[in-house]
Design an enzyme around this catalytic site. Structure first.
Site, PDB file in Angstrom:
ATOM      1  N   ARG A   1       0.867  -0.161  -0.337  1.00 45.71           N
ATOM      2  CA  ARG A   1       1.703  -1.356   0.011  1.00 45.71           C
ATOM      3  C   ARG A   1       1.906  -1.894   1.354  1.00 45.71           C
ATOM      4  O   ARG A   1       1.138  -1.207   2.252  1.00 45.71           O
ATOM      5  CB  ARG A   1       3.320  -0.574  -0.240  1.00 45.71           C
ATOM      6  CG  ARG A   1       3.503   0.604   0.773  1.00 45.71           C
ATOM      7  CD  ARG A   1       5.041   1.165   0.912  1.00 45.71           C
ATOM      8  NE  ARG A   1       5.060   2.215   1.475  1.00 45.71           N
ATOM      9  CZ  ARG A   1       5.091   2.620   2.902  1.00 45.71           C
ATOM     10  NH1 ARG A   1       4.939   1.143   3.516  1.00 45.71           N
ATOM     11  NH2 ARG A   1       5.389   3.555   3.391  1.00 45.71           N
TER      12      ARG A   1
ATOM     13  N   GLY B   1       3.765  -2.393   5.021  1.00 41.67           N
ATOM     14  CA  GLY B   1       4.744  -1.590   6.020  1.00 41.67           C
ATOM     15  C   GLY B   1       3.934  -0.310   6.495  1.00 41.67           C
ATOM     16  O   GLY B   1       2.908   0.071   6.142  1.00 41.67           O
TER      17      GLY B   1
ATOM     18  N   THR C   1       7.480   5.534   5.955  1.00 39.81           N
ATOM     19  CA  THR C   1       8.650   5.720   5.579  1.00 39.81           C
ATOM     20  C   THR C   1       9.150   7.048   4.717  1.00 39.81           C
ATOM     21  O   THR C   1       8.040   7.774   4.482  1.00 39.81           O
ATOM     22  CB  THR C   1       9.495   4.575   4.806  1.00 39.81           C
ATOM     23  OG1 THR C   1      10.953   4.796   4.662  1.00 39.81           O
ATOM     24  CG2 THR C   1       8.797   4.389   3.352  1.00 39.81           C
TER      25      THR C   1
ATOM     26  N   CYS D   1       9.435   2.978   9.717  1.00 39.79           N
ATOM     27  CA  CYS D   1       8.770   1.412   9.187  1.00 39.79           C
ATOM     28  C   CYS D   1       8.162   1.150  10.821  1.00 39.79           C
ATOM     29  O   CYS D   1       7.867  -0.056  11.213  1.00 39.79           O
ATOM     30  CB  CYS D   1       9.842   0.632   9.030  1.00 39.79           C
ATOM     31  SG  CYS D   1      10.537   1.031   7.244  1.00 39.79           S
TER      32      CYS D   1
END
Length: 219
Positions: free
Chosen positions: A79, A81, A84, A179
């Site tokens: 993904r 980013g 997290t 993040c």
């Protein structure tokens, strides 16, 4: 759009990741057929897990081991980013949608994900906002992120999605810079409302709101 709802309950991250990849392949294979499949995966990740996107250079082996020593898993994903956290008490949603077939741009798609979280928070009495500044994707209550968003849209089909903190143990976030945003915090619906809130309470509201924003029929 027809969306098949798959509520996986509590599931470990790696198993769910494999399910996403399998469904993406199914959606891609049906692209040229008369009907395109789409899916809406909902779950909570258990055991707790830290995940990172494609930018892995900031997380050497010793840092990964430090996070694992806390009792969490650590997974590298495809993904967007940075790092997290996912764990119990967090509503995680992974839409598997052919954006190309439905003529939805990636910008429009992310905006609708953000809007779905904003509307849910509003329905429950929590004021939130989105920010236009690059790097601040997600939904914010004050200076604290309540919903993280990270997606992949390779070949026009989405995977990954959003994570809304409902009654998450926020202490897990204290071991990372969520993040990569220094000086910002995290919060949850439960903290903002000052009352007990469960994922079971939020899930049906989310499904209804998501289907409305995407003009989707939930199967």
């Amino acid at each position: 759009m027809r969306l098949r709802l798959l509520n996986l309950g509590r599931i470990n991250y790696s198993s769910c990741f494999e399910i996403q990849k399998s469904l993406r392949s199914s959606v891609l294979s049906s692209r040229n057929s008369q009907s395109t499949n789409s899916y809406l995966i909902t779950c909570q990740h258990d055991p707790p897990v830290y995940t990172i996107g494609s930018r892995t250079d900031q997380y050497p082996e010793e840092e990964q081991n430090r996070l694992r020593s806390l009792g969490a898993h650590f997974c590298v994903t495809d993904r967007g980013g940075l790092i997290t956290f996912h764990g119990p008490g967090q509503l995680v949603v992974y839409p598997i949608i052919d954006l190309k077939a439905h003529r939805i741009s990636i910008r429009e798609y992310v905006a609708k994900l953000e809007s779905s979280a904003v509307e849910i928070c509003q329905q429950l009495g929590v004021g939130t906002r989105v920010e236009s500044e690059p790097g601040f994707t997600g939904v914010w209550a004050g200076d604290n992120k309540i919903c993280a968003i990270g997606v992949n849209a390779s070949r026009g089909v989405t995977s990954h999605g959003l994570a809304l903190n409902v009654c998450t143990d926020l202490a897990w976030f204290s071991h990372i810079v969520p993040c990569g945003l220094v000086g910002r915090g995290v919060t949850s619906l439960e903290r903002e409302l000052g009352r007990t809130v469960s994922v079971g309470e939020v899930l049906p509201l989310f499904v209804t709101t998501f289907s409305k924003l995407f003009n989707a029929q939930i199967l």
